[in-house]
Design an enzyme around this catalytic site. Structure first.
Site, PDB file in Angstrom:
ATOM      1  N   LYS A  96       0.849  -1.089   0.004  1.00  0.00           N
ATOM      2  CA  LYS A  96      -0.091   0.034   0.088  1.00  0.00           C
ATOM      3  C   LYS A  96       1.041   1.335   0.018  1.00  0.00           C
ATOM      4  O   LYS A  96       1.708   1.605   1.130  1.00  0.00           O
ATOM      5  CB  LYS A  96      -0.849   0.001   1.134  1.00  0.00           C
ATOM      6  N   GLY A 157      -8.418   8.190   9.724  1.00  0.00           N
ATOM      7  CA  GLY A 157      -8.782   8.055  11.295  1.00  0.00           C
ATOM      8  C   GLY A 157      -9.640   8.907  11.528  1.00  0.00           C
ATOM      9  O   GLY A 157     -10.039   9.279  12.739  1.00  0.00           O
ATOM     10  N   ALA A 183      -9.658   4.427   4.239  1.00  0.00           N
ATOM     11  CA  ALA A 183      -9.320   5.784   4.962  1.00  0.00           C
ATOM     12  C   ALA A 183     -10.775   6.714   5.217  1.00  0.00           C
ATOM     13  O   ALA A 183     -11.579   7.030   4.380  1.00  0.00           O
ATOM     14  CB  ALA A 183      -8.196   6.614   4.621  1.00  0.00           C
ATOM     15  N   GLY A 184     -10.986   6.941   6.454  1.00  0.00           N
ATOM     16  CA  GLY A 184     -12.181   7.827   7.005  1.00  0.00           C
ATOM     17  C   GLY A 184     -13.413   7.096   7.168  1.00  0.00           C
ATOM     18  O   GLY A 184     -14.315   7.887   7.677  1.00  0.00           O
ATOM     19  N   ASN A 205      -9.487   0.740   9.402  1.00  0.00           N
ATOM     20  CA  ASN A 205      -8.669   0.168  10.595  1.00  0.00           C
ATOM     21  C   ASN A 205      -9.221   0.850  11.998  1.00  0.00           C
ATOM     22  O   ASN A 205     -10.091   0.326  12.694  1.00  0.00           O
ATOM     23  CB  ASN A 205      -7.258   0.691  10.529  1.00  0.00           C
ATOM     24  N   THR A 206      -9.119   2.248  12.078  1.00  0.00           N
ATOM     25  CA  THR A 206      -9.748   2.975  13.231  1.00  0.00           C
ATOM     26  C   THR A 206     -10.939   2.617  13.388  1.00  0.00           C
ATOM     27  O   THR A 206     -11.436   2.456  14.742  1.00  0.00           O
ATOM     28  CB  THR A 206      -9.334   4.426  13.207  1.00  0.00           C
TER      29      THR A 206
END
Lengths: 255, 67
Positions: A96, A157, A183-184, A205-206
């Site tokens: 990535k 995040g 992301a986001g 992830n987050t």
């Protein structure tokens, strides 16, 4: 099936391994998510504390396709070096590409991302660049040979979800390689929306690791992504301004 | 022997002559460790054989959680 380069996955969820409360929760979340691709980072080892637990030891790594990121890189050169370090482990050949251009928003540097991707493709990597939702940049990344394009939904995040669905739709429409929304993502509905827009997958992830109950959220994300994909394939009804009755208007016994 | 490992100057016994013995010295020989020696990334298959000399610069990296 989600096909990225030579790989095929039945799961369309790519899961990050950062910031879980502990490795046991992480393992359980990874298990219930049914992901087949794990992302992680490359960092200096603390050689004076060799027995510090490492996330790799808890997971059965051989069951996953590993997707190292180049997080921390601010230039193409740094990203290429990080990718080569990861590949030297002999455990992975996907990367990535993540070249951050601004520390406050963590938005990717488009020019360095393109340069790094070009170089890594020459080196034989399976390249998945994390990019902004710029439609033309996504096209350029595809044209140089990237194996998938990973536009952000909103800053890393931030949990803001999809702030520009129109651009994501344009990217998806234009692409002949998989588009992974990366992301986001904050909630299962964000992930479902990404899939309903036609994304081929979601990397997050987050949203899982930072949830009150990461294991439950991992399951929720799995279901949302499956639901969103099915909805996309089923083809939603067009939006109309006014109502259309679902029950027949003929044969009513009243009036 | 004196090396620069991950940016820090580190003293090790003179018996540490190869990357393999360095990894054993720090008890990380059975872990996933990737080694960069004087700017050259070493392949996992052959990294242990790499000879070391006083003053060599080494980067020892591994995988950590991330997204």
């Amino acid at each position: 099936m989600l096909k990225i380069g030579p790989y095929e996955f039945s799961s369309r969820l790519l899961l990050g391994t950062g910031k879980y409360p502990n490795f046991d929760v992480q393992k359980e979340a990874v298990d219930v998510s049914e992901t087949e691709v794990l992302t992680f980072s490359v960092r200096r080892m603390n050689i004076f504390e060799p027995n510090q637990p490492n996330f790799l030891e808890k997971l059965e790594v051989e069951n996953y396709t590993l997707l190292p990121n180049t997080a921390g890189a601010k230039t193409a050169e740094e990203a290429v070096r990080t990718a080569k370090l990861a590949k030297a482990s002999g455990l992975c050949d996907m990367v990535k590409v993540e070249v951050i251009g601004d520390q406050k928003t963590l938005l990717p540097d488009p020019i360095e991302t393109l340069k790094a991707s070009e170089e890594l493709l020459k080196e034989g990597f399976i390249v998945l660049p994390y990019t902004s939702d710029d439609v033309l940049l996504a096209k350029r990344l595809e044209e140089i040979g990237c194996h998938a394009i990973m536009p952000g939904a909103s800053p890393i995040g931030s949990g803001q979800g999809i702030v520009n669905p129109l651009n994501l739709e344009f990217i998806i429409e234009n692409a002949n390689v998989p588009v992974i929304v990366d992301a986001g993502i904050g909630s299962p509905s964000d992930a479902a929306t990404a899939m309903e827009l036609g994304a081929d997958g979601v990397l997050l992830n987050t949203a899982v690791s930072g949830a009150k109950d990461p294991v439950k959220m991992a399951k929720a994300m799995k279901l949302a992504i499956e639901g969103g994909r099915l909805g996309y394939k089923a083809g939603r009804i067009p939006k109309k301004r006014y109502a259309t009755a679902s029950s027949p208007t003929e044969g009513m016994s009243i009036g | 022997m004196r090396f620069f490992i991950n940016g820090d100057q580190v003293e090790v016994p003179a018996s540490v002559q190869t990357v393999g013995s360095l990894l054993e010295h720090f008890d990380i020989d059975n872990k996933v460790v990737i080694v960069e020696h004087n700017g050259n990334i070493l392949s996992k298959d052959t990294q242990t054989e790499q000879k070391l000399e006083d003053g060599d610069r080494l980067e020892l990296v591994h995988f950590v959680g991330g997204g």
